[in-house]
Design a protein around this motif. Structure first.
Motif, PDB file in Angstrom:
ATOM      1  N   GLU A 242       0.109   5.301   7.417  1.00 36.69           N
ATOM      2  CA  GLU A 242      -0.852   5.024   6.337  1.00 36.69           C
ATOM      3  C   GLU A 242      -1.130   3.518   6.222  1.00 36.69           C
ATOM      4  O   GLU A 242      -2.247   3.111   5.931  1.00 36.69           O
ATOM      5  CB  GLU A 242      -0.294   5.537   4.995  1.00 36.69           C
ATOM      6  N   GLU A 243      -0.099   2.709   6.437  1.00 37.76           N
ATOM      7  CA  GLU A 243      -0.259   1.265   6.250  1.00 37.76           C
ATOM      8  C   GLU A 243      -1.234   0.649   7.242  1.00 37.76           C
ATOM      9  O   GLU A 243      -1.748  -0.445   7.015  1.00 37.76           O
ATOM     10  CB  GLU A 243       1.092   0.558   6.324  1.00 37.76           C
ATOM     11  N   ASN A 244      -1.506   1.333   8.348  1.00 28.46           N
ATOM     12  CA  ASN A 244      -2.412   0.793   9.365  1.00 28.46           C
ATOM     13  C   ASN A 244      -3.848   1.293   9.236  1.00 28.46           C
ATOM     14  O   ASN A 244      -4.710   0.908  10.039  1.00 28.46           O
ATOM     15  CB  ASN A 244      -1.894   1.110  10.765  1.00 28.46           C
ATOM     16  N   LYS A 245      -4.107   2.131   8.238  1.00 30.86           N
ATOM     17  CA  LYS A 245      -5.484   2.540   7.990  1.00 30.86           C
ATOM     18  C   LYS A 245      -6.266   1.310   7.543  1.00 30.86           C
ATOM     19  O   LYS A 245      -5.792   0.535   6.702  1.00 30.86           O
ATOM     20  CB  LYS A 245      -5.536   3.629   6.921  1.00 30.86           C
ATOM     21  N   PRO A 246      -7.459   1.083   8.088  1.00 30.98           N
ATOM     22  CA  PRO A 246      -8.169  -0.170   7.824  1.00 30.98           C
ATOM     23  C   PRO A 246      -8.452  -0.426   6.349  1.00 30.98           C
ATOM     24  O   PRO A 246      -8.381  -1.565   5.883  1.00 30.98           O
ATOM     25  CB  PRO A 246      -9.465  -0.019   8.629  1.00 30.98           C
ATOM     26  N   GLU A 247      -8.746   0.648   5.600  1.00 27.44           N
ATOM     27  CA  GLU A 247      -9.016   0.465   4.169  1.00 27.44           C
ATOM     28  C   GLU A 247      -7.781  -0.035   3.423  1.00 27.44           C
ATOM     29  O   GLU A 247      -7.884  -0.858   2.502  1.00 27.44           O
ATOM     30  CB  GLU A 247      -9.544   1.757   3.536  1.00 27.44           C
ATOM     31  N   ASN A 248      -6.593   0.439   3.822  1.00 28.54           N
ATOM     32  CA  ASN A 248      -5.360  -0.011   3.175  1.00 28.54           C
ATOM     33  C   ASN A 248      -5.027  -1.459   3.545  1.00 28.54           C
ATOM     34  O   ASN A 248      -4.532  -2.230   2.710  1.00 28.54           O
ATOM     35  CB  ASN A 248      -4.193   0.906   3.566  1.00 28.54           C
ATOM     36  N   VAL A 249      -5.313  -1.825   4.794  1.00 29.59           N
ATOM     37  CA  VAL A 249      -5.043  -3.199   5.238  1.00 29.59           C
ATOM     38  C   VAL A 249      -5.942  -4.185   4.505  1.00 29.59           C
ATOM     39  O   VAL A 249      -5.479  -5.223   4.010  1.00 29.59           O
ATOM     40  CB  VAL A 249      -5.226  -3.333   6.769  1.00 29.59           C
ATOM     41  N   VAL A 250      -7.243  -3.878   4.394  1.00 28.72           N
ATOM     42  CA  VAL A 250      -8.147  -4.852   3.747  1.00 28.72           C
ATOM     43  C   VAL A 250      -7.916  -4.919   2.235  1.00 28.72           C
ATOM     44  O   VAL A 250      -8.166  -5.962   1.621  1.00 28.72           O
ATOM     45  CB  VAL A 250      -9.638  -4.574   4.066  1.00 28.72           C
ATOM     46  N   ILE A 251      -7.410  -3.855   1.634  1.00 27.31           N
ATOM     47  CA  ILE A 251      -7.062  -3.906   0.208  1.00 27.31           C
ATOM     48  C   ILE A 251      -5.876  -4.861   0.007  1.00 27.31           C
ATOM     49  O   ILE A 251      -5.874  -5.686  -0.915  1.00 27.31           O
ATOM     50  CB  ILE A 251      -6.746  -2.501  -0.339  1.00 27.31           C
ATOM     51  N   LYS A 252      -4.883  -4.752   0.875  1.00 25.88           N
ATOM     52  CA  LYS A 252      -3.733  -5.663   0.794  1.00 25.88           C
ATOM     53  C   LYS A 252      -4.181  -7.100   1.048  1.00 25.88           C
ATOM     54  O   LYS A 252      -3.741  -8.040   0.359  1.00 25.88           O
ATOM     55  CB  LYS A 252      -2.660  -5.256   1.813  1.00 25.88           C
ATOM     56  N   LEU A 253      -5.081  -7.289   2.019  1.00 27.63           N
ATOM     57  CA  LEU A 253      -5.568  -8.628   2.339  1.00 27.63           C
ATOM     58  C   LEU A 253      -6.391  -9.202   1.181  1.00 27.63           C
ATOM     59  O   LEU A 253      -6.324 -10.403   0.911  1.00 27.63           O
ATOM     60  CB  LEU A 253      -6.402  -8.578   3.621  1.00 27.63           C
ATOM     61  N   LYS A 254      -7.122  -8.361   0.498  1.00 28.79           N
ATOM     62  CA  LYS A 254      -7.903  -8.801  -0.670  1.00 28.79           C
ATOM     63  C   LYS A 254      -6.976  -9.394  -1.735  1.00 28.79           C
ATOM     64  O   LYS A 254      -7.272 -10.427  -2.341  1.00 28.79           O
ATOM     65  CB  LYS A 254      -8.678  -7.614  -1.248  1.00 28.79           C
ATOM     66  N   GLN A 255      -5.835  -8.752  -1.956  1.00 28.95           N
ATOM     67  CA  GLN A 255      -4.857  -9.251  -2.934  1.00 28.95           C
ATOM     68  C   GLN A 255      -4.311 -10.613  -2.509  1.00 28.95           C
ATOM     69  O   GLN A 255      -4.096 -11.497  -3.342  1.00 28.95           O
ATOM     70  CB  GLN A 255      -3.725  -8.235  -3.077  1.00 28.95           C
ATOM     71  N   ILE A 256      -4.104 -10.786  -1.188  1.00 33.05           N
ATOM     72  CA  ILE A 256      -3.613 -12.067  -0.660  1.00 33.05           C
ATOM     73  C   ILE A 256      -4.656 -13.161  -0.884  1.00 33.05           C
ATOM     74  O   ILE A 256      -4.339 -14.267  -1.337  1.00 33.05           O
ATOM     75  CB  ILE A 256      -3.260 -11.942   0.830  1.00 33.05           C
ATOM     76  N   TYR A 257      -5.910 -12.848  -0.588  1.00 34.12           N
ATOM     77  CA  TYR A 257      -7.003 -13.811  -0.819  1.00 34.12           C
ATOM     78  C   TYR A 257      -7.104 -14.198  -2.289  1.00 34.12           C
ATOM     79  O   TYR A 257      -7.245 -15.364  -2.632  1.00 34.12           O
ATOM     80  CB  TYR A 257      -8.336 -13.204  -0.387  1.00 34.12           C
TER      81      TYR A 257
END
Length: 263
Positions: A242-257
């Motif tokens: 699940e962690e490698n699904k693109p939608e989950n990755v960009v959501i996590k990256l959004k929080q980092i940004y």
């Protein structure tokens, strides 16, 4: 948010930028050099045919219109970028051999980034405490099951780094499991990125590398195609994480940004 991705190892930048635009409607783009895109992985953005100096100039000009500059592996570019654009947030993203065992060696570059990401957990070894693990995204619109192509009892192994011991291990694993093994040299016989899903779907198993204790991006792509993956310890992975699904990755990256921009 406006995000420019510079460089595109394994096509990760293209996937991130594509889904950031698709899900959040952000202004995103990718710029890389065509010389290093032998598999045509830049499916979103531009791979420019130019020399190194020209590429740096074009990247600097392009960066004017973005507030976050996401650098992939190209850490030596950061000091110049930071000097010219001190107010822009710079995210540095390492992907594998660009940093594995080189944290001390590359310190003069990574210490100038505002945030540092790594794409596999093993890269956290010897890393500074503030480094963040961001799972590798897989473009699930491209990599998906094609069950009619699959031949049971088959396995695929990509010869990439010419590691004799790893090739021998792959042969022994296939023999042990009574699998018909196909070995393909991706350097001598490159497969265009848009044809890779169809190629992976022909096999029941994908044998991953055993010299790094994390799944390669190709292994994750094979899982997205519903292939079984034999990992470094000979355990079989069947489900796409699940962690490698693109939608989950960009959501996590959004929080980092967002955390970065709030500082």
């Amino acid at each position: 948010m406006k995000v420019l991705h510079i460089w595109n190892p394994a096509g990760v930048a293209s996937i991130l930028a594509k889904y950031q635009s698709k899900i959040f409607n952000w202004k995103t783009w990718v710029i890389t050099r065509k010389y290093y895109d032998r598999y045509n992985v830049t499916i979103y953005g531009e791979a420019i045919e130019c020399r190194a100096f020209t590429f740096k100039i074009r990247a600097l000009i392009k960066a004017l219109g973005f507030n976050i500059i996401h650098i992939h592996a190209f850490d030596e570019f950061i000091p110049l970028l930071k000097r010219l654009y001190p107010s822009k947030k710079i995210v540095l993203h390492y992907h594998g051999s660009d940093i594995r065992g080189k944290w001390k060696e590359r310190e003069r570059f990574w210490k100038k980034a505002d945030s540092i990401l790594v794409s596999t957990p093993d890269l956290l070894e010897d890393a500074p405490q503030h480094v963040i693990y961001l799972p590798n995204p897989v473009d699930t619109e491209l990599f998906k099951p094609m069950p009619k192509l699959r031949e049971l009892g088959t396995a695929l192994y990509f010869i990439k780094h010419q590691r004799g011991e790893n090739i021998k291990w792959a042969i022994e694993v296939a023999k042990k499991m009574h699998l018909k093994l196909t070995m393909r040299d991706r350097v001598k016989e490159p497969i265009p990125y848009n044809r890779l899903p169809m190629f992976l779907n022909k096999f029941e198993y994908y044998i991953d590398r055993n010299y790094i204790k994390s799944l390669s991006k190709t292994a994750l792509e094979a899982l997205a195609c519903n292939c079984k993956v034999i990992r470094w310890d000979e355990k079989i992975v069947r489900d796409f994480p699940e962690e490698n699904k693109p939608e989950n990755v960009v959501i996590k990256l959004k929080q980092i940004y967002e955390q970065l921009l709030s500082k």
